[in-house]
Design an enzyme around this catalytic site. Structure first.
Site, PDB file in Angstrom:
ATOM      1  N   CYS A 139       0.836  -1.199   0.000  1.00  0.00           N
ATOM      2  CA  CYS A 139       0.000   0.000   0.000  1.00  0.00           C
ATOM      3  C   CYS A 139       0.877   1.256   0.000  1.00  0.00           C
ATOM      4  CB  CYS A 139      -0.978  -0.037   1.163  1.00  0.00           C
ATOM      5  SG  CYS A 139      -2.386   1.098   0.934  1.00  0.00           S
ATOM      6  N   HIS A 151      -3.595  -5.127   0.102  1.00  0.00           N
ATOM      7  CA  HIS A 151      -3.131  -5.662   1.389  1.00  0.00           C
ATOM      8  C   HIS A 151      -3.194  -7.198   1.374  1.00  0.00           C
ATOM      9  CE1 HIS A 151      -2.819  -1.945   3.813  1.00  0.00           C
ATOM     10  NE2 HIS A 151      -3.715  -1.493   2.952  1.00  0.00           N
ATOM     11  N   GLU A 190      -1.702  -9.293   3.185  1.00  0.00           N
ATOM     12  CA  GLU A 190      -1.600  -9.912   4.512  1.00  0.00           C
ATOM     13  C   GLU A 190      -2.944 -10.383   5.048  1.00  0.00           C
ATOM     14  OE1 GLU A 190      -1.849  -5.380   5.388  1.00  0.00           O
ATOM     15  OE2 GLU A 190      -1.122  -6.729   3.816  1.00  0.00           O
TER      16      GLU A 190
END
Length: 564
Positions: free
Chosen positions: A386, A512, A514
């Site tokens: 990001c 993102h 994750e």
């Protein structure tokens, strides 16, 4: 009939209700049950999207774009429960919905009160999360975690609502689990059960009798103390579950609960007929954690590095990637402001990889840019996420493309080279909450790119949370200097992934990744990043060994020529 489990906490916060709830959900899924998870938070914010990471930790984003509590990250990492906007409610959301109903005249002129109107709304969102949706059948079990601590005034409407809930659905369909603390006093050299007794008394004064107590403790709880807790808290001794602190890994929690027979107790109490859970995959991941083949050092350079929960999903995804690569990942949390003040050489020297995560605001940006320059110039594996991607674009623009003072318009509206700029749909936005580009969005990856190699496919979907993007006016200029745009939105307009092909591993993404990592299924880019870090460490070790061998003096036992 859907069964409901309510998880509350007492004595102190941060006892691990989220982890415990997620672990229970995982164990019930392993028994073949359909489980859905929910978190009810007592704060008045409508969602955590505008809250500081220092106060609340990371904002966890779901596929549907909901900005939620970080505990939902535990739910998704541990279970296969499909989460959506019904999975996280705050006091602010509940009151907003009730006020909107009052404005529409739905209460027919009645005085709107906490009981029954607020509590009815809470009960409706608890019931809704377990209902059948489309082709998805109703849940067998819904686990609802109540945020905060028993005794807090903010939590009272939620506790009152779950007190009433068995009246609507039957007590046989509800189970209350209460987490509490059994502290060890070093001076007295003994555990103290009184805090647990007081916490349960507060819960019983509200009208809730817990069915199961999970006691967090540093030391083993003796049989005598368990019986004492059971007697004073009005639960059977077998329902007092010891949950000792885990020094090694949070992924030990489910196995600990199984050892204490919690999952079997829950199924017996709720009349659920299931087989025993198969936890072979979970035991295997713990084995891989305990017996790694490698050890690597990853520097995470962020704005909120001193707050462990601010990048919770990042750290978990790194651990998952370590498991996949049989590597123990040592993480150095480095504040980007420290890099600004001291330079990257001392802080990043010796690291095997550098990760720059997201964030908002100008503070620490130049430190992130310098850390990225250091990794790029020295061939150290780099991963940007990001804002980390945007900083990588700024660094490349300044130091490779020669665009002096290039910047993002988020931080310098008058920059001569706005290589990062506001998304078109964000230009008219005034409200901050829930207005970014949010949730799952498709990305098309370039054939032969490192990203496509990691994913094993060219069309993917990942979750977003941002307002700014790569400025397309600079695409050609970047490409001419060896910068690859390896992933875009399907229409090609939005840059999603960037790479430097002649670097060992330099990749950054606008989304993102994750949020989609699991301990037994590492996110592909994280897995590739850690594999590159392992390879980088191996190469460094080989170079060092070769250098030492080259510098070593000749052996003294070489046979000397003789005169014959």
């Amino acid at each position: 009939m859907t069964k409901h489990i309510f998880v509350t906490g007492g004595v102190v916060s941060s006892l691990g209700k989220g982890l415990t709830s997620a672990s229970i959900g995982m164990l019930l899924e392993k028994r073949g049950l359909r489980v859905r998870m929910q978190k009810l938070d007592p704060y008045i914010n409508v969602d955590p999207g505008t809250m500081s990471p220092y106060q609340h930790g990371e904002v966890y984003v779901l596929d549907d774009g909901s900005e939620t509590d970080l505990d939902l990250g535990h739910y998704e990492r541990f279970t296969d429960s499909r989460l959506n906007r019904y999975s996280n409610y705050t006091t602010g959301q509940i009151y907003l919905e009730v006020i909107n109903k009052e404005r529409r005249g739905e209460f027919l002129g009645k005085t709107v009160q906490v009981i029954p109107h607020i509590t009815n709304e809470i009960k409706s969102v608890i019931a809704r999360v377990g209902e059948a949706k489309g082709d998805e059948p109703a849940a067998d079990v819904v686990i609802t975690e109540i945020g905060g601590t028993v005794g807090d005034i903010e939590s009272l409407p939620f506790l009152e609502a779950i007190r009433q809930f068995p009246i609507d659905v039957g007590k046989e369909n509800c189970l209350y689990i209460h987490l509490t603390l059994v502290p060890y006093l070093k001076a007295a050299k003994e555990l103290k059960t009184k805090p647990t007794q007081h916490s349960v008394n507060q819960l019983r004064e509200i009208g809730i009798q817990p069915d199961v107590l999970i006691c967090r403790t540093e030391q083993p709880i003796s049989r005598e103390d368990c019986e004492k807790i059971a007697l004073f808290c009005n639960v059977p001794p077998g329902a007092v579950i010891e949950e000792r602190d885990k020094d090694f890994s949070i992924y030990e929690v489910p196995l600990s609960l199984v050892d204490n027979k919690l999952d079997g107790l829950i199924c017996d109490r709720l009349g659920l007929k299931t087989g025993e859970p198969n936890l072979d995959d979970w035991r295997e991941l713990l084995h891989r954690l305990r017996h790694p083949d490698h050890e690597i050092h990853v520097a995470v350079v962020g704005k909120y590095a001193e707050h462990a929960d601010a990048y919770k999903s990042i750290y978990e995804a790194l651990d998952h990637a370590g498991i996949a690569n049989m590597a123990r990942v040592r993480i150095s949390r480095i504040r980007s402001e420290e890099v600004e003040a001291e330079g990257p050489e001392r802080l990043l020297s010796g690291c095997d990889a550098v990760l720059v995560p997201g964030g908002f605001g100008e503070r620490g940006i130049e430190g992130k840019v310098e850390a990225i320059r250091y990794a790029r110039e020295r061939g150290i594996p780099f991963f940007g996420i990001c804002l980390g991607m945007q900083c990588a674009v700024v660094e490349f623009a300044r130091n490779v493309c020669g665009l002096e003072n290039a910047h993002s318009t988020e931080f310098d509206k008058d920059t001569d080279h706005p290589v990062i700029c506001l998304l078109d749909e964000q230009r008219s936005v005034t409200d901050k909450g829930g207005t970014m580009r949010l949730g799952a969005q498709p990305t098309v990856l370039a054939e032969g790119s490192k990203a496509a190699e990691c994913y094993g496919e060219q069309e993917i979907s990942e979750r977003h949370r941002h307002r700014y993007e790569f400025n397309n006016a600079y695409r050609q200029q970047f490409a001419s200097h060896g910068f690859s745009i390896s992933g875009t939105s399907p229409d090609g307009e939005l840059v999603e992934v960037i790479e430097i092909p002649d670097h060992p591993w330099f990749l950054a993404v606008q989304y993102h990744p994750e949020f989609k990592s699991k301990p037994i299924a590492a996110q592909p880019l994280f897995a590739g990043f850690i594999a590159a870090a392992v390879d980088h460490r191996r190469q460094r070790r080989e170079k060092k060994a070769a250098s030492q061998n080259a510098a070593a003096p000749p052996s003294s036992d070489v046979t000397q020529p003789t005169n014959s």
